[in-house]
Design an enzyme around this catalytic site. Structure first.
Site, PDB file in Angstrom:
ATOM      1  N   ARG A   1       3.347 -55.307  -8.476  1.00 50.93           N
ATOM      2  CA  ARG A   1       2.788 -54.792  -7.225  1.00 50.93           C
ATOM      3  C   ARG A   1       1.615 -55.647  -6.756  1.00 50.93           C
ATOM      4  O   ARG A   1       1.428 -55.873  -5.559  1.00 50.93           O
ATOM      5  CB  ARG A   1       2.387 -53.330  -7.404  1.00 50.93           C
ATOM      6  CG  ARG A   1       2.109 -52.616  -6.102  1.00 50.93           C
ATOM      7  CD  ARG A   1       2.025 -51.117  -6.285  1.00 50.93           C
ATOM      8  NE  ARG A   1       0.910 -50.732  -7.119  1.00 50.93           N
ATOM      9  CZ  ARG A   1       0.683 -49.481  -7.535  1.00 50.93           C
ATOM     10  NH1 ARG A   1       1.502 -48.510  -7.194  1.00 50.93           N
ATOM     11  NH2 ARG A   1      -0.348 -49.202  -8.289  1.00 50.93           N
TER      12      ARG A   1
ATOM     13  N   LYS B   1      -1.328 -52.659  -1.844  1.00 49.96           N
ATOM     14  CA  LYS B   1      -2.510 -51.967  -2.370  1.00 49.96           C
ATOM     15  C   LYS B   1      -3.734 -52.837  -2.079  1.00 49.96           C
ATOM     16  O   LYS B   1      -4.250 -53.524  -2.952  1.00 49.96           O
ATOM     17  CB  LYS B   1      -2.345 -51.714  -3.866  1.00 49.96           C
ATOM     18  CG  LYS B   1      -3.223 -50.585  -4.380  1.00 49.96           C
ATOM     19  CD  LYS B   1      -2.832 -50.186  -5.792  1.00 49.96           C
ATOM     20  CE  LYS B   1      -3.703 -49.081  -6.313  1.00 49.96           C
ATOM     21  NZ  LYS B   1      -3.357 -47.755  -5.777  1.00 49.96           N
TER      22      LYS B   1
ATOM     23  N   GLU C   1       1.158 -40.687   3.724  1.00 53.04           N
ATOM     24  CA  GLU C   1       0.401 -40.724   2.466  1.00 53.04           C
ATOM     25  C   GLU C   1      -0.485 -39.491   2.358  1.00 53.04           C
ATOM     26  O   GLU C   1      -0.881 -38.883   3.354  1.00 53.04           O
ATOM     27  CB  GLU C   1      -0.449 -41.990   2.462  1.00 53.04           C
ATOM     28  CG  GLU C   1      -0.929 -42.440   1.107  1.00 53.04           C
ATOM     29  CD  GLU C   1       0.075 -43.293   0.357  1.00 53.04           C
ATOM     30  OE1 GLU C   1       0.399 -42.931  -0.779  1.00 53.04           O
ATOM     31  OE2 GLU C   1       0.532 -44.308   0.905  1.00 53.04           O
TER      32      GLU C   1
END
Ligand SMILES: *Cc1c(COP(=O)(O)O)cnc(C)c1O
Length: 339
Positions: A80, A183, A219
């Protein structure tokens, strides 16, 4: 050292002995460097400071009953971070170097890994940012990778407890073709107005809706959302959600517990049909939701009416936590031993 009070550790930063740094210069990554300093020297014109070229990760080391330290799916965090780097045009930190750095920083700080049974864990925070000087808007030619650790107390002191959430319609965290799937620190900066407003109004977090139509759940603060109905775990599919490793794991764990699982768009009105709801991420694993308030539509969705998390939520939570601590067999191959 003074003995840490493991059971009363806050969910915050505590200094440990070592951190690890690595620098990308002249087109390549250097060797890992071990440091005892909590500070970094940073160029005043670095792109990380000016243009938000920064990404991070979060994972934990768990002490098992057998005294062995476990990491949960670290490769997923490594991959990620590579994806996040690509998303904001940074040099990727190689997977093998990530492994070395993360295992090493845990070994070096092993005296800070909380004992089994305290509910506390060693939180691992890797980060990557543009550290070269630029004034024009363009990717840096130099990057810094850092990984530090800090022991953290259980997210819910005194046991897992349902929280209240506020639907936010006047702040978007990320746009469909934007950086929501990475992220990166910038998404967090964008979410702070909503986060602070929710906290001030007495809620744990805000729930973001899809930025384009404001019709679907996106989210849930710094976590992914899920709802339960008809013994089915349902989690939103969206172009602006950060793909949570916890969520991905719960989707798989559900299958072994006879719970169905779906990843698809979740319209706001469907909140009325769920029997349970929650947020998931590394920090708390699952935060069960007691109540979701939608002030603009004058709606309140209630779950956990008896004050306790629902049965499906608890089944999923207990199973995943048991795998993480090594209390149950690692049937998915998700655990790596540090020592
Ligand atoms: C990190 C993060 C999560 C949770 O991901 P995990 O891999 O489960 O820890 C969810 N949403 C956002 C926005 C995040 O940054």
């Amino acid at each position: 050292m003074e003995q840490l009070d493991w059971k009363n550790l806050p969910f915050g930063y505590i200094r440990t002995d070592y951190n690890i740094r690595c620098f990308y210069r002249n087109g390549k990554w250097g060797e890992l460097e071990v440091s005892t300093s909590e500070y970094i020297d940073i160029h005043i014109a670095s792109t990380g400071l000016h243009y938000g070229q920064e990404a991070f990760e979060g994972l934990k080391a768990y002490m098992g009953k057998d005294g062995r330290i476990r990491l949960f799916r670290w490769e997923e965090n490594a991959k990620r971070l590579i994806k996040s780097a690509g998303g904001i045009k940074m040099a990727a930190f190689p997977l093998e170097k990530f492994r070395e750095a993360v295992f090493r920083v845990v070994e070096l700080n092993r005296r800070f890994v909380p004992p089994y049974g305290t509910g506390a864990t060693l939180y691992i925070r890797p980060l990557l940012y543009g550290s070269g000087a630029e004034v024009g808007v363009k990717p840096s030619s130099e990057y810094t990778f850092i990984v530090f650790v800090t022991p953290v107390g259980p997210y819910f002191k005194g046991g897992i407890k349902p929280v209240d959430m506020l639907i936010c319609r006047d702040v978007d965290r990320a746009a469909p073709k934007g950086t929501g799937i990475y992220k990166v620190g910038g998404n967090y900066a964008a979410s702070l107005r909503a986060a602070v407003a929710a906290k001030e109004a007495g809620y744990a977090s805000s729930i973001f809706l899809d930025a384009k139509e404001k019709k679907y759940i996106d989210e849930c603060g710094p976590a992914n959302f899920f709802g339960i109905k008809n013994n089915t775990y349902i989690t939103p599919k969206s172009e602006s959600i950060l793909e949570s490793i916890t969520n991905k794991s719960l989707l798989e764990v559900a299958g072994t517990l006879g719970i169905k699982a779906e990843r698809r768009q979740v319209p706001v009105e469907e909140l009325a049909e769920f029997s349970e709801a929650g947020a998931c991420g590394t920090a708390a694993v699952i935060s069960p939701i007691r109540k979701i308030v939608d002030p603009d539509k004058n709606m309140i969705y209630e779950y956990c009416r008896d004050g306790n998390p629902g049965p499906v939520t608890m089944k999923l939570y207990n199973k995943l936590v048991a795998i993480q601590y090594g209390d149950e067999p690692d049937e998915f191959g998700w655990i790596s031993f540090v020592d």
